[in-house]
Design an enzyme around this catalytic site. Structure first.
Site, PDB file in Angstrom:
ATOM      1  N   LYS A 118      40.920  28.705  29.965  1.00 39.71           N
ATOM      2  CA  LYS A 118      41.496  27.361  29.880  1.00 39.71           C
ATOM      3  C   LYS A 118      41.251  26.756  28.499  1.00 39.71           C
ATOM      4  O   LYS A 118      42.078  26.011  27.976  1.00 39.71           O
ATOM      5  CB  LYS A 118      40.886  26.451  30.963  1.00 39.71           C
ATOM      6  N   SER A 167      48.168  38.181  40.672  1.00 38.83           N
ATOM      7  CA  SER A 167      48.502  38.878  41.910  1.00 38.83           C
ATOM      8  C   SER A 167      49.812  38.411  42.536  1.00 38.83           C
ATOM      9  O   SER A 167      50.507  37.556  42.004  1.00 38.83           O
ATOM     10  CB  SER A 167      47.348  38.758  42.904  1.00 38.83           C
ATOM     11  N   ASN A 206      47.839  33.573  33.528  1.00 37.64           N
ATOM     12  CA  ASN A 206      46.807  34.433  34.093  1.00 37.64           C
ATOM     13  C   ASN A 206      46.873  35.774  33.386  1.00 37.64           C
ATOM     14  O   ASN A 206      47.893  36.459  33.462  1.00 37.64           O
ATOM     15  CB  ASN A 206      47.060  34.639  35.588  1.00 37.64           C
ATOM     16  N   LYS A 214      39.505  20.635  34.282  1.00 38.32           N
ATOM     17  CA  LYS A 214      39.437  22.077  34.563  1.00 38.32           C
ATOM     18  C   LYS A 214      38.238  22.756  33.912  1.00 38.32           C
ATOM     19  O   LYS A 214      38.091  22.690  32.690  1.00 38.32           O
ATOM     20  CB  LYS A 214      40.711  22.769  34.053  1.00 38.32           C
ATOM     21  N   ARG A 268      55.364  30.023  44.677  1.00 43.35           N
ATOM     22  CA  ARG A 268      54.346  29.663  45.671  1.00 43.35           C
ATOM     23  C   ARG A 268      54.520  28.194  46.014  1.00 43.35           C
ATOM     24  O   ARG A 268      54.753  27.374  45.119  1.00 43.35           O
ATOM     25  CB  ARG A 268      52.941  29.879  45.096  1.00 43.35           C
ATOM     26  N   GLU A 320      38.874  30.847  37.300  1.00 42.49           N
ATOM     27  CA  GLU A 320      40.161  31.311  37.801  1.00 42.49           C
ATOM     28  C   GLU A 320      40.116  31.366  39.321  1.00 42.49           C
ATOM     29  O   GLU A 320      39.056  31.313  39.920  1.00 42.49           O
ATOM     30  CB  GLU A 320      40.455  32.724  37.274  1.00 42.49           C
ATOM     31  N   GLY A 321      41.297  31.517  39.916  1.00 46.61           N
ATOM     32  CA  GLY A 321      41.339  31.832  41.333  1.00 46.61           C
ATOM     33  C   GLY A 321      41.577  30.648  42.254  1.00 46.61           C
ATOM     34  O   GLY A 321      41.624  30.801  43.465  1.00 46.61           O
ATOM     35  N   ARG A 380      50.806  36.531  34.207  1.00 49.58           N
ATOM     36  CA  ARG A 380      51.746  35.689  34.947  1.00 49.58           C
ATOM     37  C   ARG A 380      51.617  34.284  34.410  1.00 49.58           C
ATOM     38  O   ARG A 380      50.548  33.698  34.433  1.00 49.58           O
ATOM     39  CB  ARG A 380      51.451  35.723  36.442  1.00 49.58           C
ATOM     40  N   GLU A 401      49.294  27.398  33.623  1.00 50.22           N
ATOM     41  CA  GLU A 401      48.361  28.297  32.940  1.00 50.22           C
ATOM     42  C   GLU A 401      49.003  29.670  32.811  1.00 50.22           C
ATOM     43  O   GLU A 401      50.011  29.959  33.442  1.00 50.22           O
ATOM     44  CB  GLU A 401      47.043  28.425  33.719  1.00 50.22           C
TER      45      GLU A 401
END
Ligand code: ADP
Ligand code: MG
Length: 432
Positions: A263, A109, A104, A322, A408, A326-327, A83, A102
């Protein structure tokens, strides 16, 4: 053990149509790029050489990567589900530009749940008497698109009896998102099992040709929804991961593709000439991808890193710091960025981070609906994700598609964090 509704905005958010279309148009290019990086040992080695000296998690992933390459890959079919996330940067003249946050490459998800959000927002608009606007909302079904990729990989693996294994978390907070994809597979008569790393440690085995078995059941595809943060691993889980990676099963993603999503790799991609080396003969794809890049900067030891570190300390609000994580919730901003960078600027630890230009979108008002939270209007910004799916058999790319989108939205008070981190909520783009 309580079930809550997934958080969502009351109203769909306005998204510039041109930027939305731009994001879709570049997705196949990013699929191609991620796939190319995953096959380029020299690039991954060079890019991550300094990072793995200071970042234990990336180093551990890298060790498994080297180990499976030394042994020789048993896997011949490759499946990528990624994604690519973007924000709309607002220029001084008020025009918005698409800027990639970024890509993923593991456990991307909300493709499942977001396959339902357009219906929710369509209903809300109808209740408000906005029937015409409701009819403008685009259909969106990433669950189906992701399942299509998994099904293709399963088919090419070539064993009717073999199952698809979802590798899931110890505490399964986002199970319904995964079920949406799972159900699409059952609809195609493909069997799905859900297992944790500890189950793999206990029940997993390889036969002489490195076919993967779970308690005697052959596994064709391993779809990771876990395994992207250090907290997902203990010694046994690392051993389970190694077993999976050594196997013939199609891993989504394989360890190389997970490394392609770091990253540090993202930052190296923005260096002049890197994309040309990775994708020779694809100048148009390169131009489309580069047009979405924000400023990214290496903090490796040396003059270049010294200079940008000093600039960021002097003007922290221009940047995001960064680490290789992740997450959500790991990045540093503003005063905190300044303090951390000040502390590590003369130590090798600096190389475990990258710097990125901070994207500044134009906020809009919306209501963020979350279980047990008071209802209030908030100033919000949105992040658009495009799902990409591809399947490669040997050297031949047999599938390469954009598989849907995810919007989002979060309140502007939060600099960082996704839906799972409890900050952002599910939204639907209303194209303008
Ligand atoms: P993670 O892998 O933790 O999801 P991201 O790079 O996606 O890391 O960053 C997490 C969140 O931080 C994003 O969803 C976004 O809200 C915010 N963020 C990241 N990079 C930037 C940036 N360059 N400018 C503004 N916000 C950013
Ligand atoms: Mg992110």
């Amino acid at each position: 053990q309580v079930v809550n509704y997934a958080p969502f905005t009351l109203l769909p958010s306005a998204v510039p149509r041109a930027l939305f279309e731009q994001a879709y148009a570049v997705q196949q290019d990013f699929n191609l790029l991620v796939d190319a990086i995953s096959q380029n040992k020299e690039f991954l080695e060079q890019t991550l050489a300094r990072t793995i000296k200071v970042d234990d998690f990336t180093a551990q992933l890298f060790r498994i990567y080297q180990q499976v390459l030394e042994e020789g890959l048993a896997q011949t079919v490759f499946l990528g589900i990624n994604r690519s996330d973007y924000m709309f940067d607002c220029g001084l003249d008020g025009t918005a530009a698409l800027r990639q946050i970024e890509i993923n490459t593991i456990a991307a998800s909300f493709g499942g749940l977001t396959s339902r959000t357009a219906d929710v927002h369509g209903l809300v608009l109808k209740v408000l008497g906005k029937t015409e606007e409701a009819s403008q909302l685009l259909p969106n079904n990433p669950a189906k698109g992701l399942a299509l990729g998994i099904a293709k990989a399963w088919e090419l693996y070539g064993s009717q009896r073999a199952v698809v294994m979802f590798l899931v978390e110890e505490i399964q907070r986002n199970i319904f998102d995964q079920r949406c994809v799972e159900n699409e597979l059952w609809n195609r008569n493909i069997r799905v099992i859900r297992k944790r790393f500890r189950d793999v440690f206990e029940q997993g085995s390889l036969d002489a040709s490195r076919r993967l078995f779970m308690d005697g059941q052959e596994v064709a595809v391993v779809y990771y929804r876990e395994g992207y943060v250090p907290q997902n691993y203990n010694q046994q889980n690392w051993e389970a991961r190694l077993l999976l990676e050594r196997s013939r099963a199609v891993k989504c993603p394989d360890i190389a593709t997970q490394l392609a999503g770091t990253k540090k790799v993202q930052q190296e991609l923005s260096r002049p000439g890197t994309l040309e080396k990775l994708l020779p003969g694809h100048p148009e794809a390169i131009a489309r991808m580069r047009a979405t890049f924000a400023g990214l900067y290496s903090l490796d030891e040396g003059e270049e890193g010294d200079r940008i570190a000093a600039t960021a300390i002097a003007d922290p609000d221009r940047f995001v710091l960064k680490p290789q994580r992740e997450g959500g919730g790991n990045n540093l901003y503003g005063e905190e960025l300044r303090q951390v960078l000040e502390k590590i600027k003369d130590s090798p630890e600096r190389t475990s981070y990258i710097l990125m230009d901070k994207i500044k979108p134009q906020p809009a008002l919306n209501y963020l609906l979350r279980a047990h939270s008071p209802l209030q209007v908030s100033e919000c910004i949105s992040e658009l994700g495009i799902f990409g799916v591809y399947v490669r058999q040997g050297q031949e790319l047999v599938l390469n598609q954009a598989a849907g989108h995810l919007l989002r939205t979060k309140a502007i008070e939060h600099a960082d964090g996704g839906v799972a981190a409890g900050v952002a909520v599910l939204d639907t783009p209303y194209l303008v």
